[in-house]
Scaffold this motif. Structure first.
Motif, PDB file in Angstrom:
ATOM      1  N   LYS A   1     -17.910  15.419 -19.329  1.00 35.37           N
ATOM      2  CA  LYS A   1     -17.181  16.667 -19.583  1.00 35.37           C
ATOM      3  C   LYS A   1     -17.991  17.645 -20.413  1.00 35.37           C
ATOM      4  CE  LYS A   1     -12.686  14.593 -19.096  1.00 35.37           C
ATOM      5  NZ  LYS A   1     -11.393  14.288 -19.657  1.00 35.37           N
ATOM      6  N   ASP A   2     -18.964  17.116 -21.166  1.00 39.55           N
ATOM      7  CA  ASP A   2     -19.812  17.965 -21.999  1.00 39.55           C
ATOM      8  C   ASP A   2     -21.005  18.531 -21.226  1.00 39.55           C
ATOM      9  OD1 ASP A   2     -21.246  15.636 -21.638  1.00 39.55           O
ATOM     10  OD2 ASP A   2     -21.382  15.143 -23.760  1.00 39.55           O
ATOM     11  N   GLY A   3     -21.122  18.153 -19.935  1.00 33.06           N
ATOM     12  CA  GLY A   3     -22.224  18.641 -19.108  1.00 33.06           C
ATOM     13  C   GLY A   3     -23.510  17.842 -19.247  1.00 33.06           C
ATOM     14  N   ILE A   4     -23.490  16.810 -20.063  1.00 36.45           N
ATOM     15  CA  ILE A   4     -24.671  15.972 -20.272  1.00 36.45           C
ATOM     16  C   ILE A   4     -24.772  14.947 -19.139  1.00 36.45           C
ATOM     17  CG2 ILE A   4     -25.785  14.307 -21.842  1.00 36.45           C
ATOM     18  CD1 ILE A   4     -25.665  17.170 -22.935  1.00 36.45           C
TER      19      ILE A   4
ATOM     20  N   THR B   1     -22.306  13.855 -14.383  1.00 34.21           N
ATOM     21  CA  THR B   1     -22.271  14.432 -15.726  1.00 34.21           C
ATOM     22  C   THR B   1     -20.917  14.188 -16.382  1.00 34.21           C
ATOM     23  OG1 THR B   1     -21.542  16.577 -14.885  1.00 34.21           O
ATOM     24  CG2 THR B   1     -23.904  16.279 -15.183  1.00 34.21           C
TER      25      THR B   1
END
Length: 67
Positions: free
Chosen positions: A46-49, A44
């Motif tokens: 840094k935005d969690g995507i 993933t």
């Protein structure tokens, strides 16, 4: 965290993966396999995507536990 890839990753875009894994990527173990042994990892950003999903044999990757 992906410390080292011991063999090239055969990357094929499948809608969930945007690129191949590279050393330095942070990943979560989302599955463990016993026969044959292996890991299903989700990388993933840094935005969690999700950046990538890939299954690895233990000898194909070196991981570092981060906390």
């Amino acid at each position: 965290k992906v410390k080292k890839l011991n063999r090239p990753v055969d990357f094929q875009s499948d809608g969930a993966s945007r690129r191949a894994p590279v050393p330095g990527d942070v990943a979560a173990v989302i599955g463990l396999y016993t026969n044959p042994p292996g890991y299903e990892l989700e990388g993933t950003g840094k935005d969690g995507i999700t950046i990538w999903l890939h299954a690895f044999a233990p000898e194909d990757i070196e991981l570092e536990v981060i906390g």
